[in-house]
Write a protein that holds these residues in place. Structure first.
Motif, PDB file in Angstrom:
ATOM      1  N   HIS A  73       0.847  -1.197   0.000  1.00 59.60           N
ATOM      2  CA  HIS A  73       0.000   0.000   0.000  1.00 59.60           C
ATOM      3  C   HIS A  73       0.882   1.248   0.000  1.00 59.60           C
ATOM      4  O   HIS A  73       1.998   1.220   0.516  1.00 59.60           O
ATOM      5  N   THR A  74       0.355   2.349  -0.530  1.00 57.49           N
ATOM      6  CA  THR A  74       1.065   3.624  -0.518  1.00 57.49           C
ATOM      7  C   THR A  74       0.137   4.727  -0.036  1.00 57.49           C
ATOM      8  O   THR A  74      -1.062   4.522   0.120  1.00 57.49           O
ATOM      9  N   ASP A  75       0.711   5.919   0.148  1.00 49.70           N
ATOM     10  CA  ASP A  75      -0.132   7.084   0.379  1.00 49.70           C
ATOM     11  C   ASP A  75      -0.547   7.630  -0.992  1.00 49.70           C
ATOM     12  O   ASP A  75      -0.282   7.001  -2.010  1.00 49.70           O
ATOM     13  N   SER A  76      -1.190   8.786  -1.025  1.00 49.15           N
ATOM     14  CA  SER A  76      -1.747   9.275  -2.295  1.00 49.15           C
ATOM     15  C   SER A  76      -0.957  10.422  -2.914  1.00 49.15           C
ATOM     16  O   SER A  76      -1.466  11.115  -3.786  1.00 49.15           O
ATOM     17  N   ARG A  77       0.285  10.620  -2.514  1.00 54.30           N
ATOM     18  CA  ARG A  77       1.019  11.793  -2.985  1.00 54.30           C
ATOM     19  C   ARG A  77       1.423  11.737  -4.453  1.00 54.30           C
ATOM     20  O   ARG A  77       1.576  12.764  -5.066  1.00 54.30           O
ATOM     21  N   ALA A  78       1.595  10.586  -5.034  1.00 56.63           N
ATOM     22  CA  ALA A  78       1.979  10.486  -6.450  1.00 56.63           C
ATOM     23  C   ALA A  78       0.755  10.063  -7.266  1.00 56.63           C
ATOM     24  O   ALA A  78      -0.339   9.913  -6.754  1.00 56.63           O
ATOM     25  N   SER A  79       0.969   9.849  -8.558  1.00 54.73           N
ATOM     26  CA  SER A  79      -0.147   9.439  -9.419  1.00 54.73           C
ATOM     27  C   SER A  79      -0.583   8.011  -9.084  1.00 54.73           C
ATOM     28  O   SER A  79       0.180   7.230  -8.500  1.00 54.73           O
ATOM     29  N   HIS A  80      -1.797   7.689  -9.469  1.00 49.93           N
ATOM     30  CA  HIS A  80      -2.324   6.342  -9.226  1.00 49.93           C
ATOM     31  C   HIS A  80      -1.421   5.286  -9.858  1.00 49.93           C
ATOM     32  O   HIS A  80      -1.094   4.277  -9.228  1.00 49.93           O
ATOM     33  N   ALA A  81      -1.012   5.510 -11.097  1.00 48.03           N
ATOM     34  CA  ALA A  81      -0.174   4.536 -11.799  1.00 48.03           C
ATOM     35  C   ALA A  81       1.164   4.348 -11.084  1.00 48.03           C
ATOM     36  O   ALA A  81       1.642   3.219 -10.917  1.00 48.03           O
TER      37      ALA A  81
END
Length: 139
Positions: A73-81
């Motif tokens: 899982h990641t946070d949302s700071r970059a693009s979805h891709a």
């Protein structure tokens, strides 16, 4: 083998026989480990730290576990891709470590930022969202 779907994840169900009785069994599924991304990987990296390897070794060498699933899982700071790719690479790094110590990895998946545990509007929330989860399948 049978096809199954569980909460948006699909895969192949394998026949599981209890090693002592030889009878088919259903396994207990639980989240046996949640590793914070910040202590397991450098920023923007999928290379495991020494701290991560030490913790994961304990997880992947449990005797009562039949198999594992690994979710990144990641946070949302970059693009979805980008987040999807990073979470896949991180899940693969953890899964490959598990395989290297003899664990059976039944599934690995990168969710990116699609399954947050906290808000992405705060630093603390983003930190909680950067994680790798290991699911254990027990007898």
């Amino acid at each position: 083998m049978h096809w199954w779907a569980d909460g948006g994840i699909e895969g192949v169900m394998v026949s599981r026989l209890h090693p002592e009785t030889g009878k088919p069994v259903c396994l207990k599924r639980d989240t046996c480990y949640v590793g914070e991304g910040d202590t397991h990987f450098a920023t923007d990296s999928a290379h495991l730290t020494a701290h991560a390897r030490k913790n994961l070794h304990k997880v992947f060498t449990q005797k009562d576990v039949f198999g594992y699933a690994v979710y990144g899982h990641t946070d949302s700071r970059a693009s979805h891709a980008y987040n999807r790719g990073l979470s896949k690479r991180r899940a693969a790094a953890v899964a490959n470590y598990g395989r290297s110590v003899g664990a059976v990895i039944e599934q690995q998946y990168g969710f990116g930022e699609t399954r947050p545990r906290a808000t992405n509007k705060t630093a603390a929330g983003r930190k909680a969202n950067r994680r790798v989860e290991v699911i254990c399948y027990r007898w």
